[in-house]
Design an enzyme around this catalytic site. Structure first.
Site, PDB file in Angstrom:
ATOM      1  N   HIS A   8      10.381 -56.553  36.784  1.00 50.97           N
ATOM      2  CA  HIS A   8      10.520 -57.776  37.576  1.00 50.97           C
ATOM      3  C   HIS A   8      10.547 -58.996  36.657  1.00 50.97           C
ATOM      4  CE1 HIS A   8       8.733 -61.062  40.099  1.00 50.97           C
ATOM      5  NE2 HIS A   8       9.808 -60.730  40.781  1.00 50.97           N
ATOM      6  N   ASP A  52      15.787 -61.348  41.903  1.00 51.23           N
ATOM      7  CA  ASP A  52      14.435 -61.878  42.047  1.00 51.23           C
ATOM      8  C   ASP A  52      14.349 -62.826  43.252  1.00 51.23           C
ATOM      9  OD1 ASP A  52      11.860 -62.915  41.674  1.00 51.23           O
ATOM     10  OD2 ASP A  52      12.099 -63.065  39.503  1.00 51.23           O
ATOM     11  N   TYR A 104      22.628 -70.253  26.073  1.00 51.11           N
ATOM     12  CA  TYR A 104      22.499 -69.461  24.850  1.00 51.11           C
ATOM     13  C   TYR A 104      21.026 -69.194  24.516  1.00 51.11           C
ATOM     14  CZ  TYR A 104      27.449 -70.221  23.623  1.00 51.11           C
ATOM     15  OH  TYR A 104      28.822 -70.245  23.604  1.00 51.11           O
TER      16      TYR A 104
END
Length: 132
Positions: A8, A52, A104
Site C-alpha cells: 500500500h 490508493d 522525476y
C-alpha cells in the site's frame, strides 16, 4: 511478480519511450517493455492493481513544460482518463499532474518503473497502489 511485491502506497511509473527510466530507476526496479505502448500497459495493470483511496490523486501525469503548453497535444491523457474511469469510481478526479522535474524526483523513489516503447509525448504516468 513486482506488482505483488508492492505494498500500500508504493508507486509505479509507466514511462514513455523518452523517459530516462534507467537513470531514474537506479534505486528501484526497471522493467523493460519496449515493444508495448503505455495505454495497453496501464489497462493491464489496473485490472489487478487497486489505486490508493487514501490520497486524492493516486494517478499522476507529468505536467507540460510552460513552453510546450498550446504547442504539444496530449491525447493520450484522454485515453488514460478513460481507463482510470473504468477501474476507479473517482474517475478522472483520481488524476493529478506533477511538474516535470518534481515528477522525476518522485520517480526516483518509485518501487518500479516500467519502460515502454510509447512514442506519445508526456505519456508518463505514476500510480500509487491501494489496498487489495
Amino acid at each position: 511478480k513486482v506488482l505483488c511485491e508492492m505494498g500500500h502506497s508504493d508507486r509505479l511509473v509507466i514511462a514513455d519511450g523518452n523517459f530516462p527510466a534507467e537513470s531514474m530507476g537506479k534505486n528501484g526496479i526497471v522493467i523493460r517493455m519496449d515493444g508495448h505502448g503505455a495505454v495497453e500497459v496501464l489497462e493491464a495493470i489496473l485490472k489487478v492493481f487497486p489505486l490508493d483511496t487514501y490520497v486524492n490523486n493516486p494517478v499522476n501525469l507529468m505536467e507540460l513544460m510552460p513552453q510546450d503548453v498550446g504547442r504539444i497535444e496530449t491525447p493520450i491523457w484522454d485515453k488514460y482518463a478513460g481507463i482510470v474511469t473504468e477501474n476507479d469510481e473517482r474517475g478522472d478526479k483520481a488524476i493529478g499532474h506533477i511538474e516535470r522535474f518534481a515528477f522525476y524526483e518522485e520517480a526516483k523513489k518509485a518501487y518500479a518503473i516500467i519502460a515502454t516503447g510509447e512514442s506519445a509525448l508526456y505519456a508518463n504516468v505514476m500510480l500509487q497502489k491501494g489496498v487489495i
